[in-house]
Design a protein around this motif. Structure first.
Motif, PDB file in Angstrom:
ATOM      1  N   UNK A   1       0.832  -1.209   0.000  1.00  0.00           N
ATOM      2  CA  UNK A   1       0.000   0.000   0.000  1.00  0.00           C
ATOM      3  C   UNK A   1       0.868   1.261   0.000  1.00  0.00           C
ATOM      4  N   UNK A   2       2.016   1.217   0.671  1.00  0.00           N
ATOM      5  CA  UNK A   2       2.934   2.363   0.649  1.00  0.00           C
ATOM      6  C   UNK A   2       3.475   2.582  -0.764  1.00  0.00           C
ATOM      7  N   UNK A   3       3.782   1.492  -1.468  1.00  0.00           N
ATOM      8  CA  UNK A   3       4.280   1.599  -2.843  1.00  0.00           C
ATOM      9  C   UNK A   3       3.206   2.168  -3.768  1.00  0.00           C
ATOM     10  N   UNK A   4       1.964   1.735  -3.591  1.00  0.00           N
ATOM     11  CA  UNK A   4       0.869   2.266  -4.407  1.00  0.00           C
ATOM     12  C   UNK A   4       0.689   3.764  -4.139  1.00  0.00           C
ATOM     13  N   UNK A   5       0.744   4.148  -2.860  1.00  0.00           N
ATOM     14  CA  UNK A   5       0.628   5.574  -2.524  1.00  0.00           C
ATOM     15  C   UNK A   5       1.756   6.381  -3.155  1.00  0.00           C
ATOM     16  N   UNK A   6       2.966   5.831  -3.134  1.00  0.00           N
ATOM     17  CA  UNK A   6       4.112   6.513  -3.735  1.00  0.00           C
ATOM     18  C   UNK A   6       3.915   6.667  -5.237  1.00  0.00           C
ATOM     19  N   UNK A   7       3.383   5.646  -5.888  1.00  0.00           N
ATOM     20  CA  UNK A   7       3.103   5.745  -7.326  1.00  0.00           C
ATOM     21  C   UNK A   7       2.052   6.816  -7.600  1.00  0.00           C
ATOM     22  N   UNK A   8       1.028   6.864  -6.767  1.00  0.00           N
ATOM     23  CA  UNK A   8      -0.017   7.877  -6.937  1.00  0.00           C
ATOM     24  C   UNK A   8       0.543   9.273  -6.699  1.00  0.00           C
TER      25      UNK A   8
END
Length: 107
Positions: free
Chosen positions: A91-98
């Motif tokens: 979820x942290x990686x997805x947030x970083x991508x967003x």
């Protein structure tokens, strides 16, 4: 030069497994859910859910306990510590991508 975008865990990233892990992450640490209840929540066939749980179990993300409730066999599923950590990192990686996407749009 900017940092490369974060990698997404391929074990969790598959849509069905992401749904499984996200659902299990709503349980308190140490809590378990019965296989039929999880199947009902996710509206998946028993075979499909079993395949995805096996992949998550092989990765060490979920704990499967086979037991009996009275005379009836029961399968209990829980998100293990490693799975919980993997989901947090995912979820942290997805947030970083967003965030990267938002930053590019604002330019």
């Amino acid at each position: 030069m900017s940092a490369p975008p974060p990698e997404l865990d391929p074990v969790i990233h598959a849509q069905a497994r992401l749904r499984v892990v996200a659902t299990l992450a709503t349980l308190a640490e140490g809590d378990q859910i019965t296989f039929p209840r999880l199947q009902d929540i996710l509206q998946m066939t028993a075979g499909n859910l079993s395949v995805h749980l096996r992949k998550l179990e092989d990765a060490g993300y979920v704990d499967i306990t086979k037991t009996h409730q009275g005379r009836t066999p029961a399968t209990l599923v829980a998100l293990g510590r490693r799975g919980r950590l993997a989901f947090e990192e995912y979820t942290a990686a997805v947030r970083a991508l967003l965030d990267l996407s938002d930053a590019k749009e604002q330019r």
